[in-house]
Design a protein around this motif. Structure first.
Motif, short mmCIF file in Angstrom:
data_model
loop_
_atom_site.label_atom_id
_atom_site.label_comp_id
_atom_site.label_asym_id
_atom_site.label_seq_id
_atom_site.Cartn_x
_atom_site.Cartn_y
_atom_site.Cartn_z
N ALA A 1 -32.26 -20.10 25.74
CA ALA A 1 -31.23 -20.99 26.28
C ALA A 1 -31.80 -21.85 27.40
N ARG A 2 -32.57 -21.24 28.29
CA ARG A 2 -33.18 -21.99 29.40
C ARG A 2 -34.14 -23.05 28.87
N SER A 3 -34.92 -22.72 27.87
CA SER A 3 -35.89 -23.68 27.32
C SER A 3 -35.19 -24.90 26.75
N PHE A 4 -34.10 -24.70 26.01
CA PHE A 4 -33.40 -25.83 25.41
C PHE A 4 -32.71 -26.68 26.47
N VAL A 5 -32.10 -26.06 27.45
CA VAL A 5 -31.45 -26.84 28.52
C VAL A 5 -32.49 -27.62 29.30
N ARG A 6 -33.64 -27.02 29.54
CA ARG A 6 -34.74 -27.71 30.23
C ARG A 6 -35.14 -28.99 29.50
N GLU A 7 -35.05 -28.96 28.16
CA GLU A 7 -35.41 -30.12 27.36
C GLU A 7 -34.24 -31.06 27.11
N GLY A 8 -33.09 -30.78 27.75
CA GLY A 8 -31.97 -31.71 27.70
C GLY A 8 -30.90 -31.41 26.68
N ALA A 9 -31.02 -30.31 25.93
CA ALA A 9 -30.02 -29.97 24.92
C ALA A 9 -28.78 -29.38 25.57
N GLN A 10 -27.69 -29.38 24.82
CA GLN A 10 -26.49 -28.64 25.19
C GLN A 10 -26.53 -27.31 24.45
N VAL A 11 -26.14 -26.24 25.13
CA VAL A 11 -26.37 -24.90 24.61
C VAL A 11 -25.12 -24.03 24.70
N MET B 1 -33.68 -35.75 14.76
CA MET B 1 -32.86 -35.72 15.99
C MET B 1 -33.66 -35.08 17.13
N LYS B 2 -33.72 -35.78 18.24
CA LYS B 2 -34.43 -35.24 19.40
C LYS B 2 -33.70 -34.01 19.96
N ILE B 3 -34.45 -33.17 20.64
CA ILE B 3 -33.85 -31.95 21.19
C ILE B 3 -32.73 -32.27 22.17
N ASN B 4 -32.89 -33.32 22.95
CA ASN B 4 -31.86 -33.64 23.95
C ASN B 4 -30.58 -34.21 23.34
N GLU B 5 -30.55 -34.37 22.02
CA GLU B 5 -29.34 -34.81 21.33
C GLU B 5 -28.65 -33.66 20.60
N GLN B 6 -29.24 -32.50 20.67
CA GLN B 6 -28.76 -31.37 19.87
C GLN B 6 -27.77 -30.48 20.63
N LEU B 7 -26.88 -29.87 19.85
CA LEU B 7 -25.99 -28.82 20.36
C LEU B 7 -26.47 -27.52 19.73
N VAL B 8 -26.95 -26.62 20.57
CA VAL B 8 -27.69 -25.44 20.12
C VAL B 8 -26.88 -24.17 20.38
N ALA C 1 -39.96 -18.36 23.54
CA ALA C 1 -38.87 -19.34 23.57
C ALA C 1 -39.39 -20.75 23.40
N ASP C 2 -40.51 -21.06 24.02
CA ASP C 2 -41.08 -22.41 23.89
C ASP C 2 -41.54 -22.68 22.46
N ALA C 3 -42.01 -21.64 21.75
CA ALA C 3 -42.40 -21.81 20.35
C ALA C 3 -41.18 -22.11 19.48
N VAL C 4 -40.04 -21.55 19.84
CA VAL C 4 -38.80 -21.83 19.10
C VAL C 4 -38.47 -23.32 19.15
N LEU C 5 -38.76 -23.95 20.28
CA LEU C 5 -38.48 -25.38 20.43
C LEU C 5 -39.16 -26.21 19.35
N PHE C 6 -40.33 -25.80 18.92
CA PHE C 6 -41.06 -26.58 17.91
C PHE C 6 -40.23 -26.76 16.64
N PHE C 7 -39.60 -25.69 16.17
CA PHE C 7 -38.84 -25.78 14.93
C PHE C 7 -37.55 -26.59 15.08
N ALA C 8 -37.12 -26.82 16.30
CA ALA C 8 -35.95 -27.67 16.53
C ALA C 8 -36.34 -29.12 16.77
N SER C 9 -37.62 -29.35 17.02
CA SER C 9 -38.07 -30.68 17.42
C SER C 9 -38.38 -31.56 16.22
N PRO C 10 -38.47 -32.89 16.43
CA PRO C 10 -38.87 -33.80 15.35
C PRO C 10 -40.26 -33.52 14.80
N TRP C 11 -41.11 -32.86 15.58
CA TRP C 11 -42.48 -32.58 15.13
C TRP C 11 -42.51 -31.62 13.95
#
Length: 253
Positions: free
Chosen positions: A22-32, A1-8, A225-235
């Motif tokens: 929170a700012r990093s996830f919203v920047r990538e399109g997620a709902q937070v 699931m892409k980050i912009n499809e996630q509810l975090v 915060a940006d490193a946290v995004l990696f573990f939520a991402s498809p990568w």
């Protein structure tokens, strides 16, 4: 699931590292969901700043009932269940090396308070979201640790012990939840410049970290915060049970 499809869900999300996450996830399109315990005004101000993809919700992570209610309210508001949990909340702690309790004065109640936030809190939020994650065959759980349990340059006995226990819980959950496509990982920072908890840190300590860190700077909340995004991402879809240290290379493991 892409980050912009996630509810975090970001626990302790109203300030410091939580707000940066929170700012990093919203920047990538997620709902937070910005979870807070006492910082109502700051949480609501951040939600207003981030717009309709963000919602501030009160709840004590140490209360199983509070967390169950929070997940229910989040699903009602966004029309979908929580996919991603970031366990960041810190209970009443300051990185104050000059005034910390040492080996002669630390008490069990001090340790217990940090265990309640780190481990009990993690258990409550994971269990509150687990059935929906299992049913959807997707979940991302990310705990926030510390590099101090690998290199305790300052003996914060209560904080470090609780975070070490949280790593154990993280890895046990990773082992058990993997068959449901739920990954569980930890991101461990060093001392960050600057959060509410690190404001008590002296300039001398920050200068020492700068001088001994390969990148020659103190890690910021935004960098972690940006490193946290990696573990939520498809990568990171094949990564679970890991502890990523994000401290500019101060601790190498």
């Amino acid at each position: 699931m892409k980050i912009n499809e996630q509810l975090v869900l970001v626990t302790g999300g109203s300030r410091g590292l939580g707000a940066a996450i929170a700012r990093s996830f919203v920047r990538e399109g997620a709902q937070v969901i910005i979870n807070y315990y006492q910082s109502k005004e700051r949480a609501e101000k951040l939600a207003e700043e981030l717009g309709p993809r963000a919602l501030a919700l009160q709840g004590d992570i140490r209360s199983k009932e509070d967390m169950e209610n929070l997940f229910r309210k989040a699903e009602e508001h966004f029309g979908k269940s929580v996919t991603t949990i970031i366990h960041n909340a810190l209970i009443d702690f300051q990185f104050d090396s000059d005034n910390k309790k040492d080996a002669f004065t630390i008490e069990w109640e001090d340790v217990k308070k940090q265990l309640e936030g780190s481990v009990r809190g993690a258990l409550n939020i994971i269990q509150a979201g687990l059935e929906k994650m299992k049913a959807s065959k997707f979940g991302r759980i990310i705990t926030i640790g510390t590099n101090l349990f690998q290199n305790p340059v300052v003996s914060y006995h209560d904080y470090t012990t609780a975070k070490a226990a949280l790593l154990a819980l993280t890895r046990n959950m990773a082992q058990e939840l993997g068959p449901y496509n739920i990954t569980v990982n930890m991101v461990s920072g060093g001392l960050l410049k600057t959060t509410d908890a690190s404001r008590a840190t002296s300039d001398e300590v920050f200068k020492l970290i700068e001088a001994t860190t390969p990148l020659r700077r103190v890690t910021s909340p935004e960098e972690l915060a940006d490193a946290v995004l990696f573990f939520a991402s498809p990568w990171s879809r094949a990564v679970t049970g890991q502890n990523l240290v994000v401290d500019g290379g101060l601790v190498m493991d």
